[in-house]
Design an enzyme around this catalytic site. Structure first.
Site, PDB file in Angstrom:
ATOM      1  N   ASP A  34       0.841  -1.196   0.000  1.00 32.17           N
ATOM      2  CA  ASP A  34       0.000   0.000   0.000  1.00 32.17           C
ATOM      3  C   ASP A  34       0.876   1.245   0.000  1.00 32.17           C
ATOM      4  O   ASP A  34       1.622   1.493   0.956  1.00 32.17           O
ATOM      5  CB  ASP A  34      -0.901   0.026   1.231  1.00 32.17           C
ATOM      6  N   ASP A 175      -9.687  -5.457   0.028  1.00 33.19           N
ATOM      7  CA  ASP A 175      -8.691  -4.984   0.984  1.00 33.19           C
ATOM      8  C   ASP A 175      -9.388  -4.235   2.104  1.00 33.19           C
ATOM      9  O   ASP A 175     -10.012  -3.204   1.869  1.00 33.19           O
ATOM     10  CB  ASP A 175      -7.701  -4.059   0.264  1.00 33.19           C
TER      11      ASP A 175
END
Length: 221
Positions: A34, A175
């Site tokens: 990320d 996610d």
């Protein structure tokens, strides 16, 4: 068959190599990274050097880079050259989807778009055939360890049905908010890549064993 994608957001960075190798030993084929810029989301994480490090540690793994940043097209080439295999950019942060998708593919990488929880799946209806993956955020972006938002399971199912209706092979990645008690259900709704950060890295159970056990739970889907 659904795959688990451990997220390095929850890694102990003093033990990054050790923990990544443990995840790989448990069967993880995809590693999720990320990238946050403190503008598109209210947090700052890491950038190109970390992607290079992860690829160096796990050269055979699929490095899945999620760009939670403004003007993502400016950085596609850097992340592609650093070792990203899949690059996701947010539709909320980019105007020219086609140009960004084409740039990702020009580098020989898999192109994906990411949708925040409040962005409907219809937003990608015109481009989904050009994508290898759609990433659905199932919590509000910016921080790990959150709880799955209500209704996200139906959003996954809706997108899976649309992909099937059009005869596409587009992956659905989710996610956020993935827990021991909901991971199998989320796979059954149509998620084919399931990102897990704190679930994998934030307790005392051995990472290798946890990745192996969770992967087996979602493998049938």
């Amino acid at each position: 068959m659904a795959k688990l994608a451990p997220s390095i957001l929850s890694c102990d960075f003093s033990r990054l190599r050790e923990q990544l190798l443990a995840a790989q030993a448990g069967g993880a084929e995809v590693i999720h990274v990320d990238v946050m810029d403190g503008h598109f989301v209210p947090n700052i994480t890491f950038g190109v050097p970390i992607v290079k490090a992860v690829k160096k540690i796990l050269p055979q793994a699929t490095i899945d880079v999620h760009l939670m940043i403004e003007t993502p097209r400016r950085y596609i080439s850097e992340f592609a050259e650093a070792g990203a295999d899949i690059i996701s950019f947010h539709v909320e942060a980019e105007r020219d989807f086609d140009a960004t998708i084409n740039l990702i593919k020009k580098h020989g990488k898999k192109a994906a778009v990411a949708l925040c929880p409040g962005t409907p799946v219809e937003f990608v209806s015109e481009i989904i055939s050009k994508l290898e993956m759609v990433l659905l955020l199932t919590v509000n972006p910016g921080f790990g360890g959150q709880t799955l938002l209500p209704g996200m399971d139906e959003k996954i199912l809706k997108l899976r049905r649309e992909i099937a209706r059009r005869g596409l092979r587009t992956e659905i990645e989710i996610d956020g908010g993935v827990k021991e008690e909901n991971i199998e259900y989320l796979a059954s709704r149509g998620a084919s890549i399931i990102v897990a950060g704190s679930l994998v890295f934030s307790d005392e159970e051995a990472i290798e064993e946890k990745v192996r056990r969770l992967s087996l739970k979602i493998k049938p889907y």
